[in-house]
Design an enzyme around this catalytic site. Structure first.
Site, short mmCIF file in Angstrom:
data_model
loop_
_atom_site.label_atom_id
_atom_site.label_comp_id
_atom_site.label_asym_id
_atom_site.label_seq_id
_atom_site.Cartn_x
_atom_site.Cartn_y
_atom_site.Cartn_z
N PRO A 145 -9.44 -2.26 -1.71
CA PRO A 145 -8.78 -1.82 -0.47
C PRO A 145 -7.74 -0.73 -0.76
O PRO A 145 -7.03 -0.81 -1.76
CB PRO A 145 -8.09 -3.08 0.06
CG PRO A 145 -8.60 -4.22 -0.75
CD PRO A 145 -9.25 -3.69 -1.98
N VAL A 146 -7.71 0.30 0.11
CA VAL A 146 -6.77 1.41 -0.13
C VAL A 146 -5.36 1.05 0.31
O VAL A 146 -5.17 0.18 1.17
CB VAL A 146 -7.20 2.72 0.59
CG1 VAL A 146 -8.50 3.24 0.03
CG2 VAL A 146 -7.27 2.51 2.09
N ASP A 160 0.09 2.17 -13.48
CA ASP A 160 -1.22 1.95 -12.84
C ASP A 160 -2.34 2.63 -13.64
O ASP A 160 -3.36 2.01 -13.97
CB ASP A 160 -1.23 2.50 -11.41
CG ASP A 160 -0.38 1.66 -10.46
OD1 ASP A 160 0.37 0.80 -10.94
OD2 ASP A 160 -0.45 1.91 -9.24
C1 MEV Z 1 2.94 0.64 -8.01
O1 MEV Z 1 1.75 -0.01 -8.39
C2 MEV Z 1 4.09 0.17 -8.87
C3 MEV Z 1 5.44 0.83 -8.59
O2 MEV Z 1 6.33 0.32 -9.57
C4 MEV Z 1 5.37 2.35 -8.66
C5 MEV Z 1 5.14 2.86 -10.08
O3 MEV Z 1 5.32 2.14 -11.05
O4 MEV Z 1 4.79 4.04 -10.18
C6 MEV Z 1 5.98 0.45 -7.23
#
Ligand code: MEV
Length: 322
Positions: free
Chosen positions: A95-96, A146
């Site tokens: 899911p986006v 990520d």
């Molecule tokens: C996003 O999956 C996680 C955050 O910590 C942003 C990031 O680490 O770039 C909210």
């Protein structure tokens, strides 16, 4: 000839937001949800199709800052190869805008399929570097967690500026991922935290430190195989994410529902302000926790498992199969 590659989704187990400011985070792959890139060679000029976002265009018509076009052009540069003729089709079951890494997964699948079409294999570190550049277009100031977890497709301990560490998993750990159905842009949630931090740096430094300490503890529980203690750190982390203003009443309700139905831990995961809640659950309680989550307005619930594993010896890992 056709080529196919895929990439997994991800969840942040502990440490989101604080990781942007240099504190540690633990992230794990969601192999059960994947993005796919298919490349069919043909004589026609290179085009990109992404039916889910209504995209069907020749690459040359897409601007430099279009994330998918950027990803293609940058990958070809790194691969030292010219644009092949053919059609790149991108699909995804992730899911986006829901904290599951859909953008990074799509980019990773694209890099991999282009490497395959060029007859090359890129190591996960190289794939991750390219995807990080695409992430900057999507999010502005990503920490890099990520792209790293998705490129390695292994549980990682991540700290900005340091080599990521692949983590052992001491015992099988089972999760339910509840999609709140509320889409939320990472850029927006991260920007809000930045503004609040600027207004009160000392308070936010303390909260981030607390979140980072939970990630350190969680790492030990993950590696030693202690789901109960890992679950506790997740409940605590949710409280901290509430304190920095990225939870919502809907996410809080999902966490409370999971807890009430016997989950060992639960928290929002990713940028927040929507997206998903993850619950650490003994599989015997899957049915009751899942129905509590659905009763609390989860629009979808996914099951995922982390199997016991150890980091590869020697550091080099095989790329996940398509
Ligand atoms: C996003 O999956 C996680 C955050 O910590 C942003 C990031 O680490 O770039 C909210």
């Amino acid at each position: 000839m056709t080529h196919r590659a895929s990439a997994c989704g991800k969840i942040i187990l502990l440490g989101e937001h604080a990781v942007v400011y240099g504190f540690p985070a633990i992230a794990v792959p969601v192999r059960e949800l994947r993005a796919w890139a298919d490349f069919a060679e043909s004589r026609s000029p290179f085009r990109i199709e992404a039916p889910a976002i209504g995209l069907d265009a020749p690459l040359e018509d897409l601007p430099a800052e279009h994330p998918l076009a950027f990803c293609v052009r940058r990958s070809l540069e790194i691969l030292h190869t010219t644009l092949p003729a053919g059609c790149l089709t991108v699909t995804s079951e992730i899911p986006v805008a829901s904290g599951l890494g859909s953008g990074a997964a799509v980019s990773t699948a694209i890099v991999r399929v282009l490497a395959s079409a060029a007859g090359q294999t890129l190591p996960p570190e190289e794939v991750s570097r390219i995807v990080f550049e695409v992430e900057r277009i999507y999010h502005g100031t990503p920490s890099g967690v990520d792209n790293t977890v998705i490129a390695h497709e292994r549980p990682i301990y991540f700290r900005r500026g340091l080599e990521p560490q692949i983590l052992a998993v001491g015992a099988a750990i089972h999760f339910l991922i509840a999609d709140s159905g509320v889409r939320s842009e990472t850029r927006h949630a991260v920007g809000g935290v930045r503004e609040r931090r600027q207004a009160d740096p000392a308070r936010y430094e303390g909260l981030f430190k607390f979140i980072g300490d939970l990630a350190e503890q969680g790492r030990e529980y993950l590696e030693s195989g202690d789901p109960e203690m890992l679950g506790r750190t997740m409940f605590e982390c949710h409280g901290m994410l509430d304190a920095i203003g990225v939870t919502t009443p809907g996410l809080d309700r999902l966490v409370a529902a999971a807890r009430g139905a016997g989950a060992l831990g639960a928290k929002m995961s990713g940028a927040g302000l929507g997206g998903n809640v993850i619950a650490l659950v003994d599989p015997q309680r899957f049915a009751s926790v899942e129905s509590a989550l659905r009763d609390s307005a989860a629009v979808a619930v996914y099951r995922m498992a982390l199997e016991p594993s150890h980091p590869p010896l020697g550091g080099t890992e095989p790329l996940p199969a398509a």
